[in-house]
Design a protein around this motif. Structure first.
Motif, PDB file in Angstrom:
ATOM      1  N   HIS A  33      -5.003  -0.830  -7.689  1.00  0.00           N
ATOM      2  CA  HIS A  33      -6.231  -0.047  -7.612  1.00  0.00           C
ATOM      3  C   HIS A  33      -6.133   1.002  -6.503  1.00  0.00           C
ATOM      4  CE1 HIS A  33      -7.414  -2.222  -3.953  1.00  0.00           C
ATOM      5  NE2 HIS A  33      -7.096  -3.345  -4.566  1.00  0.00           N
ATOM      6  N   VAL A  63       0.869  -1.174   0.000  1.00  0.00           N
ATOM      7  CA  VAL A  63       0.000   0.000   0.000  1.00  0.00           C
ATOM      8  C   VAL A  63       0.908   1.226   0.000  1.00  0.00           C
ATOM      9  CG1 VAL A  63      -1.930  -1.118   1.161  1.00  0.00           C
ATOM     10  CG2 VAL A  63      -0.176   0.024   2.523  1.00  0.00           C
ATOM     11  N   THR A  84      -7.389   2.979  -3.160  1.00  0.00           N
ATOM     12  CA  THR A  84      -8.004   2.528  -1.910  1.00  0.00           C
ATOM     13  C   THR A  84      -8.794   3.647  -1.223  1.00  0.00           C
ATOM     14  OG1 THR A  84      -5.987   3.077  -0.685  1.00  0.00           O
ATOM     15  CG2 THR A  84      -6.211   0.810  -1.513  1.00  0.00           C
ATOM     16  N   GLU A 122      -3.247   0.260  -3.612  1.00  0.00           N
ATOM     17  CA  GLU A 122      -2.789  -1.059  -3.187  1.00  0.00           C
ATOM     18  C   GLU A 122      -2.427  -1.832  -4.436  1.00  0.00           C
ATOM     19  OE1 GLU A 122      -4.187  -4.469  -0.072  1.00  0.00           O
ATOM     20  OE2 GLU A 122      -5.665  -3.945  -1.614  1.00  0.00           O
TER      21      GLU A 122
END
Length: 304
Positions: free
Chosen positions: A158, A74, A160, A177
Protein backbone atom coordinates in the motif's frame (compact mmCIF):
# COMPACT_ATOMS: atom_id res chain seq x y z
CA UNK A 1 38.44 -8.60 19.32
CA UNK A 2 40.26 -11.86 19.87
CA UNK A 3 39.63 -14.46 17.20
CA UNK A 4 41.04 -17.50 18.96
CA UNK A 5 38.57 -19.78 20.64
CA UNK A 6 35.53 -17.97 19.27
CA UNK A 7 32.36 -19.82 20.20
CA UNK A 8 29.70 -17.15 19.93
CA UNK A 9 26.21 -18.50 19.34
CA UNK A 10 23.18 -16.36 18.62
CA UNK A 11 21.78 -13.78 16.22
CA UNK A 12 23.05 -10.33 15.31
CA UNK A 13 20.41 -7.97 13.95
CA UNK A 14 22.41 -5.71 11.65
CA UNK A 15 21.33 -2.43 10.09
CA UNK A 16 23.08 -3.02 6.76
CA UNK A 17 24.34 0.14 5.05
CA UNK A 18 23.89 0.87 1.37
CA UNK A 19 26.81 0.10 -0.92
CA UNK A 20 27.67 -3.26 0.64
CA UNK A 21 26.63 -6.81 -0.21
CA UNK A 22 25.13 -9.12 2.39
CA UNK A 23 28.15 -11.39 1.87
CA UNK A 24 30.38 -8.40 2.65
CA UNK A 25 28.60 -7.87 5.97
CA UNK A 26 29.07 -11.53 6.90
CA UNK A 27 32.73 -11.41 5.89
CA UNK A 28 33.41 -8.42 8.14
CA UNK A 29 31.67 -10.02 11.09
CA UNK A 30 33.51 -13.28 10.51
CA UNK A 31 36.80 -11.41 10.57
CA UNK A 32 36.21 -9.63 13.87
CA UNK A 33 34.64 -12.62 15.63
CA UNK A 34 36.79 -15.42 14.24
CA UNK A 35 33.53 -17.35 13.93
CA UNK A 36 33.63 -19.96 11.17
CA UNK A 37 29.96 -20.87 11.38
CA UNK A 38 28.22 -17.68 10.29
CA UNK A 39 25.59 -16.81 7.70
CA UNK A 40 22.71 -14.45 6.95
CA UNK A 41 18.97 -15.02 6.63
CA UNK A 42 17.89 -13.30 3.43
CA UNK A 43 20.03 -11.40 0.94
CA UNK A 44 19.80 -7.63 0.56
CA UNK A 45 21.02 -6.03 -2.68
CA UNK A 46 23.95 -3.61 -2.28
CA UNK A 47 21.73 -0.56 -2.89
CA UNK A 48 19.24 -1.63 -0.19
CA UNK A 49 19.76 -0.90 3.50
CA UNK A 50 18.02 -2.16 6.60
CA UNK A 51 17.54 -5.31 8.64
CA UNK A 52 19.91 -8.19 7.94
CA UNK A 53 19.87 -11.01 10.49
CA UNK A 54 23.21 -12.79 10.85
CA UNK A 55 23.42 -16.16 12.62
CA UNK A 56 26.55 -17.30 14.47
CA UNK A 57 27.57 -20.72 15.74
CA UNK A 58 24.76 -23.17 16.44
CA UNK A 59 22.22 -20.50 15.47
CA UNK A 60 23.15 -21.07 11.79
CA UNK A 61 20.96 -24.18 11.98
CA UNK A 62 17.96 -21.83 12.14
CA UNK A 63 18.66 -19.94 8.91
CA UNK A 64 16.06 -21.95 6.99
CA UNK A 65 13.45 -21.16 9.65
CA UNK A 66 14.37 -17.46 9.73
CA UNK A 67 14.23 -17.13 5.94
CA UNK A 68 10.65 -18.40 5.86
CA UNK A 69 9.39 -15.50 7.96
CA UNK A 70 7.83 -12.42 6.32
CA UNK A 71 9.93 -9.38 5.47
CA UNK A 72 8.72 -5.79 5.43
CA UNK A 73 10.03 -3.00 3.19
CA UNK A 74 9.46 0.69 2.60
CA UNK A 75 10.53 2.33 -0.62
CA UNK A 76 9.65 4.27 -3.72
CA UNK A 77 8.63 3.30 -7.23
CA UNK A 78 8.85 5.82 -10.04
CA UNK A 79 6.57 5.65 -13.09
CA UNK A 80 7.72 6.92 -16.47
CA UNK A 81 10.88 4.91 -17.10
CA UNK A 82 12.22 1.37 -16.73
CA UNK A 83 15.75 -0.01 -16.34
CA UNK A 84 17.37 -3.32 -17.22
CA UNK A 85 17.74 -4.17 -13.52
CA UNK A 86 14.30 -2.86 -12.46
CA UNK A 87 16.04 -0.55 -9.96
CA UNK A 88 17.87 2.78 -10.14
CA UNK A 89 21.27 1.15 -10.67
CA UNK A 90 20.50 -0.15 -14.15
CA UNK A 91 20.60 1.44 -17.58
CA UNK A 92 17.34 2.98 -18.77
CA UNK A 93 15.73 0.79 -21.44
CA UNK A 94 12.30 2.43 -21.77
CA UNK A 95 10.79 5.87 -21.27
CA UNK A 96 7.16 6.91 -21.30
CA UNK A 97 6.74 10.26 -19.51
CA UNK A 98 3.35 10.98 -18.02
CA UNK A 99 1.46 13.99 -19.36
CA UNK A 100 -0.47 14.25 -16.10
CA UNK A 101 -0.18 12.37 -12.80
CA UNK A 102 -2.22 9.33 -11.92
CA UNK A 103 -4.74 9.70 -9.14
CA UNK A 104 -3.38 8.25 -5.90
CA UNK A 105 -6.53 6.15 -5.57
CA UNK A 106 -5.73 4.51 -8.91
CA UNK A 107 -2.20 3.64 -7.80
CA UNK A 108 -3.48 2.36 -4.45
CA UNK A 109 -6.03 0.12 -6.17
CA UNK A 110 -3.30 -1.31 -8.41
CA UNK A 111 -1.18 -2.09 -5.32
CA UNK A 112 -4.08 -3.97 -3.78
CA UNK A 113 -4.49 -6.05 -6.95
CA UNK A 114 -0.97 -7.41 -6.45
CA UNK A 115 -1.63 -8.64 -2.92
CA UNK A 116 -1.95 -12.36 -2.21
CA UNK A 117 -0.29 -15.28 -3.97
CA UNK A 118 1.36 -14.17 -7.20
CA UNK A 119 3.84 -15.42 -9.80
CA UNK A 120 6.92 -13.31 -10.50
CA UNK A 121 9.45 -13.41 -13.30
CA UNK A 122 12.75 -12.32 -11.68
CA UNK A 123 14.82 -9.65 -13.44
CA UNK A 124 17.61 -10.80 -15.74
CA UNK A 125 20.07 -8.99 -13.50
CA UNK A 126 19.46 -11.14 -10.40
CA UNK A 127 21.13 -13.98 -8.51
CA UNK A 128 18.53 -16.60 -9.43
CA UNK A 129 20.24 -19.71 -10.80
CA UNK A 130 19.32 -21.40 -14.09
CA UNK A 131 21.29 -24.50 -15.09
CA UNK A 132 23.96 -23.77 -12.52
CA UNK A 133 24.56 -20.15 -13.56
CA UNK A 134 23.13 -16.98 -12.06
CA UNK A 135 20.95 -14.87 -14.32
CA UNK A 136 23.26 -11.87 -14.12
CA UNK A 137 26.08 -14.07 -15.49
CA UNK A 138 23.99 -14.75 -18.60
CA UNK A 139 23.22 -11.03 -18.88
CA UNK A 140 26.85 -9.96 -18.63
CA UNK A 141 27.88 -12.57 -21.19
CA UNK A 142 25.12 -11.50 -23.58
CA UNK A 143 23.67 -15.02 -23.57
CA UNK A 144 19.98 -15.72 -23.98
CA UNK A 145 18.22 -17.58 -21.19
CA UNK A 146 14.62 -18.45 -20.38
CA UNK A 147 13.60 -16.56 -17.26
CA UNK A 148 12.06 -18.80 -14.58
CA UNK A 149 8.79 -18.13 -12.81
CA UNK A 150 8.65 -17.99 -9.02
CA UNK A 151 5.77 -18.08 -6.56
CA UNK A 152 5.57 -15.32 -3.95
CA UNK A 153 3.07 -14.04 -1.42
CA UNK A 154 2.38 -10.34 -0.93
CA UNK A 155 0.78 -9.99 2.50
CA UNK A 156 0.12 -6.29 2.00
CA UNK A 157 1.19 -3.57 -0.43
CA UNK A 158 0.00 0.00 0.00
CA UNK A 159 0.93 3.66 -0.34
CA UNK A 160 2.29 5.45 2.71
CA UNK A 161 2.09 9.07 1.46
CA UNK A 162 0.82 11.18 -1.40
CA UNK A 163 2.60 10.54 -4.68
CA UNK A 164 4.98 13.17 -6.09
CA UNK A 165 4.83 14.34 -9.72
CA UNK A 166 7.81 15.83 -11.57
CA UNK A 167 6.18 17.83 -14.37
CA UNK A 168 9.53 18.56 -16.03
CA UNK A 169 10.47 14.89 -16.47
CA UNK A 170 6.98 13.44 -16.54
CA UNK A 171 7.85 11.07 -13.70
CA UNK A 172 5.56 10.20 -10.80
CA UNK A 173 6.94 8.67 -7.60
CA UNK A 174 4.89 6.56 -5.20
CA UNK A 175 5.92 5.84 -1.60
CA UNK A 176 5.00 2.34 -0.45
CA UNK A 177 5.22 -0.29 2.26
CA UNK A 178 5.04 -4.00 1.53
CA UNK A 179 5.23 -7.18 3.57
CA UNK A 180 6.22 -10.21 1.52
CA UNK A 181 7.26 -13.84 1.65
CA UNK A 182 10.66 -15.41 1.10
CA UNK A 183 11.91 -15.10 -2.46
CA UNK A 184 9.92 -11.99 -3.39
CA UNK A 185 11.67 -9.46 -5.61
CA UNK A 186 10.49 -6.00 -4.55
CA UNK A 187 11.98 -4.40 -7.67
CA UNK A 188 9.91 -6.81 -9.76
CA UNK A 189 6.86 -5.94 -7.67
CA UNK A 190 7.50 -2.27 -8.49
CA UNK A 191 7.95 -3.10 -12.19
CA UNK A 192 4.73 -5.16 -12.21
CA UNK A 193 2.87 -2.31 -10.52
CA UNK A 194 3.83 -0.03 -13.38
CA UNK A 195 2.91 -2.64 -15.96
CA UNK A 196 -0.56 -3.02 -14.40
CA UNK A 197 -0.97 0.75 -14.89
CA UNK A 198 0.30 0.64 -18.47
CA UNK A 199 3.55 2.42 -17.58
CA UNK A 200 7.25 1.57 -17.31
CA UNK A 201 8.33 1.67 -13.66
CA UNK A 202 11.49 1.40 -11.59
CA UNK A 203 12.15 0.81 -7.91
CA UNK A 204 14.09 3.93 -6.95
CA UNK A 205 14.67 3.38 -3.21
CA UNK A 206 14.26 0.50 -0.76
CA UNK A 207 14.82 -0.27 2.91
CA UNK A 208 14.03 -3.47 4.78
CA UNK A 209 12.35 -2.47 8.03
CA UNK A 210 11.83 -5.96 9.41
CA UNK A 211 12.83 -9.53 8.69
CA UNK A 212 13.18 -12.92 10.39
CA UNK A 213 11.13 -11.67 13.33
CA UNK A 214 13.21 -8.52 14.05
CA UNK A 215 12.78 -4.87 13.12
CA UNK A 216 14.98 -1.80 12.73
CA UNK A 217 14.47 -0.78 16.35
CA UNK A 218 16.31 -3.97 17.34
CA UNK A 219 19.10 -3.55 14.77
CA UNK A 220 22.61 -2.20 15.32
CA UNK A 221 24.60 -0.29 12.70
CA UNK A 222 27.39 -2.36 11.18
CA UNK A 223 30.03 0.27 12.01
CA UNK A 224 28.95 0.17 15.64
CA UNK A 225 29.23 -3.62 15.73
CA UNK A 226 32.69 -3.46 14.17
CA UNK A 227 33.87 -1.18 16.98
CA UNK A 228 32.60 -3.40 19.80
CA UNK A 229 34.70 -5.52 22.11
CA UNK A 230 34.01 -9.22 22.26
CA UNK A 231 32.07 -8.75 25.50
CA UNK A 232 29.95 -5.96 24.01
CA UNK A 233 29.22 -8.02 20.91
CA UNK A 234 28.22 -11.03 22.99
CA UNK A 235 25.87 -8.77 24.95
CA UNK A 236 23.89 -7.73 21.86
CA UNK A 237 23.55 -11.27 20.52
CA UNK A 238 19.95 -12.46 20.46
CA UNK A 239 19.67 -15.97 21.96
CA UNK A 240 18.39 -18.85 19.86
CA UNK A 241 15.33 -19.16 22.08
CA UNK A 242 14.29 -15.61 21.12
CA UNK A 243 13.23 -16.76 17.66
CA UNK A 244 11.68 -20.12 18.50
CA UNK A 245 7.87 -19.87 18.52
CA UNK A 246 7.34 -23.44 19.67
CA UNK A 247 5.89 -24.78 22.90
CA UNK A 248 8.50 -25.33 25.62
CA UNK A 249 8.90 -28.74 27.24
CA UNK A 250 11.15 -29.42 30.23
CA UNK A 251 12.60 -32.91 29.98
CA UNK A 252 13.02 -35.52 32.66
CA UNK A 253 16.24 -37.50 32.93
CA UNK A 254 15.12 -40.28 30.58
CA UNK A 255 13.88 -37.84 27.92
CA UNK A 256 17.06 -35.79 28.22
CA UNK A 257 19.17 -38.88 27.54
CA UNK A 258 17.08 -39.82 24.50
CA UNK A 259 17.17 -36.34 22.99
CA UNK A 260 20.91 -35.84 23.55
CA UNK A 261 21.47 -39.10 21.71
CA UNK A 262 19.21 -38.19 18.80
CA UNK A 263 16.64 -40.85 19.56
CA UNK A 264 13.05 -40.73 18.38
CA UNK A 265 10.33 -40.31 20.99
CA UNK A 266 6.82 -41.78 20.91
CA UNK A 267 5.56 -40.95 24.40
CA UNK A 268 4.69 -37.26 23.98
CA UNK A 269 1.21 -36.21 22.87
CA UNK A 270 1.00 -34.32 19.62
CA UNK A 271 0.51 -30.61 20.23
CA UNK A 272 -1.03 -27.94 18.00
CA UNK A 273 2.19 -26.82 16.28
CA UNK A 274 3.84 -30.21 15.93
CA UNK A 275 7.05 -28.86 17.51
CA UNK A 276 8.60 -28.77 20.98
CA UNK A 277 11.59 -26.78 22.11
CA UNK A 278 13.22 -29.02 24.69
CA UNK A 279 15.03 -27.88 27.81
CA UNK A 280 17.35 -29.49 30.33
CA UNK A 281 16.73 -27.16 33.26
CA UNK A 282 17.39 -23.73 31.63
CA UNK A 283 19.51 -25.01 28.74
CA UNK A 284 17.90 -25.28 25.31
CA UNK A 285 18.92 -28.69 23.97
CA UNK A 286 16.91 -29.28 20.79
CA UNK A 287 13.74 -28.79 18.81
CA UNK A 288 11.75 -31.92 18.01
CA UNK A 289 9.17 -32.17 15.22
CA UNK A 290 6.24 -34.57 15.07
CA UNK A 291 6.18 -36.93 12.10
CA UNK A 292 2.64 -37.80 11.03
CA UNK A 293 4.02 -40.52 8.79
CA UNK A 294 5.83 -42.27 11.63
CA UNK A 295 3.54 -41.24 14.46
CA UNK A 296 6.42 -40.08 16.66
CA UNK A 297 8.78 -37.21 17.45
CA UNK A 298 12.17 -36.80 15.83
CA UNK A 299 15.03 -34.27 16.07
CA UNK A 300 14.70 -31.16 13.88
CA UNK A 301 17.38 -28.88 15.38
CA UNK A 302 20.03 -29.87 17.91
CA UNK A 303 21.83 -27.15 19.88
CA UNK A 304 23.52 -28.73 22.90
Amino acid sequence: MEKNGSNLTGLLVVNKPKGMTSFGVVSRLRRITGQKKIGHAGTLDPNVDGVLVVALGRATKLIDLLQRRPKTYVGTVTFGFATETQDADGAVIEKQPLEKPLEDSVVQAACRQLEGDIIQVPPLYSAVKVKGKRLYEYARAGEEVSLPKRAATIYYFHLTAETAFDANKGYQTAFFEAQVSKGTYIRTLAYDLGRSLGLPATMTALRRTSGSGFDLAQATDLDELMAMSREELAAVLKPIAAVLPFERKDMNEEENFAVRNGQKVDTWPKNRDGYYQLYDKDQLVAVYQYSDEEGLWRSRYYFA
